[in-house]
Design a protein around this motif. Sequence first.
Motif, short mmCIF file in Angstrom:
data_model
loop_
_atom_site.label_atom_id
_atom_site.label_comp_id
_atom_site.label_asym_id
_atom_site.label_seq_id
_atom_site.Cartn_x
_atom_site.Cartn_y
_atom_site.Cartn_z
N GLY A 1 0.80 -1.22 0.00
CA GLY A 1 0.00 0.00 0.00
C GLY A 1 0.83 1.27 0.00
N CYS A 2 1.92 1.27 0.78
CA CYS A 2 2.69 2.52 0.91
C CYS A 2 4.16 2.38 0.54
CB CYS A 2 2.58 3.08 2.33
SG CYS A 2 3.41 2.09 3.60
N GLY A 3 4.68 1.15 0.46
CA GLY A 3 6.06 0.94 0.07
C GLY A 3 7.07 0.96 1.21
N ARG A 4 6.59 1.12 2.45
CA ARG A 4 7.53 1.15 3.58
C ARG A 4 7.80 -0.27 4.09
NH1 ARG A 4 4.75 4.90 7.86
NH2 ARG A 4 2.94 3.78 7.07
N SER A 5 8.97 -0.42 4.71
CA SER A 5 9.29 -1.68 5.39
C SER A 5 8.61 -1.67 6.76
CB SER A 5 10.80 -1.80 5.57
OG SER A 5 11.27 -0.83 6.50
N LEU A 6 8.55 -2.84 7.38
CA LEU A 6 7.95 -2.91 8.71
C LEU A 6 8.70 -2.03 9.71
CD1 LEU A 6 7.07 -6.71 8.99
CD2 LEU A 6 5.49 -4.78 8.83
N SER A 7 10.02 -1.97 9.61
CA SER A 7 10.78 -1.13 10.53
C SER A 7 10.49 0.36 10.30
CB SER A 7 12.28 -1.42 10.45
OG SER A 7 12.79 -1.14 9.18
N GLU A 8 10.31 0.75 9.05
CA GLU A 8 9.98 2.15 8.75
C GLU A 8 8.58 2.49 9.25
OE1 GLU A 8 12.74 2.61 4.76
OE2 GLU A 8 10.68 1.91 4.56
N ILE A 9 7.66 1.56 9.13
CA ILE A 9 6.30 1.77 9.64
C ILE A 9 6.35 1.94 11.16
CG2 ILE A 9 4.05 0.66 9.99
CD1 ILE A 9 4.50 -0.66 7.17
N ALA A 10 7.13 1.08 11.82
CA ALA A 10 7.23 1.13 13.28
C ALA A 10 7.88 2.42 13.77
CB ALA A 10 8.02 -0.08 13.79
N GLU A 11 8.86 2.93 13.05
CA GLU A 11 9.57 4.12 13.51
C GLU A 11 8.87 5.43 13.13
OE1 GLU A 11 13.24 5.69 11.47
OE2 GLU A 11 13.02 3.86 10.29
N TRP A 12 7.88 5.37 12.26
CA TRP A 12 7.29 6.59 11.72
C TRP A 12 6.85 7.59 12.80
CZ3 TRP A 12 7.49 8.52 7.00
CH2 TRP A 12 6.73 9.64 6.72
N GLY A 13 6.17 7.13 13.82
CA GLY A 13 5.64 8.03 14.84
C GLY A 13 6.71 8.79 15.60
N SER A 14 7.90 8.23 15.73
CA SER A 14 8.96 8.90 16.49
C SER A 14 10.08 9.42 15.59
CB SER A 14 9.55 7.93 17.52
OG SER A 14 10.10 6.80 16.89
N ALA A 15 9.96 9.23 14.30
CA ALA A 15 11.01 9.68 13.36
C ALA A 15 11.05 11.20 13.25
CB ALA A 15 10.77 9.06 11.98
N SER A 16 12.24 11.71 13.05
CA SER A 16 12.41 13.16 12.86
C SER A 16 11.83 13.56 11.51
CB SER A 16 13.90 13.51 12.89
OG SER A 16 14.54 12.99 11.73
N PRO A 17 11.55 14.83 11.32
CA PRO A 17 11.07 15.28 10.01
C PRO A 17 12.03 14.92 8.88
CG PRO A 17 10.66 16.98 11.63
CD PRO A 17 11.50 15.92 12.30
N GLY A 18 13.32 15.01 9.14
CA GLY A 18 14.31 14.65 8.12
C GLY A 18 14.25 13.18 7.76
N ARG A 19 14.09 12.33 8.76
CA ARG A 19 13.99 10.89 8.50
C ARG A 19 12.71 10.58 7.74
NH1 ARG A 19 15.45 6.28 6.71
NH2 ARG A 19 14.70 4.47 7.86
N LYS A 20 11.62 11.25 8.08
CA LYS A 20 10.37 11.03 7.35
C LYS A 20 10.52 11.43 5.88
CE LYS A 20 7.29 11.37 11.30
NZ LYS A 20 6.21 12.08 11.96
#
Length: 59
Positions: free
Chosen positions: A20-39
């Motif tokens: 649906g979005c192309g993200r890995s499970l680890s990227e999905i898990a980190e999304w809420g706490s990721a910095s704007p740059g990482r997003k």
Amino acid sequence: MKSPCNDICTIDRPSGLCVGCGRSLSEIAEWGSASPGRKREIFSLLPGRMEQLTAKPKR
């Protein structure tokens, strides 16, 4: 930044990416706490990943 999730949450087993979005499970898990740059970094990878996922032959 808004999540790229579009409620099509299915992981493609060979690639490990959400179809649906192309993200890995680890990227999905980190999304809420990721910095704007990482997003932004994750977002920049998604178009190419989605192209690869949609180019795969359907089984």
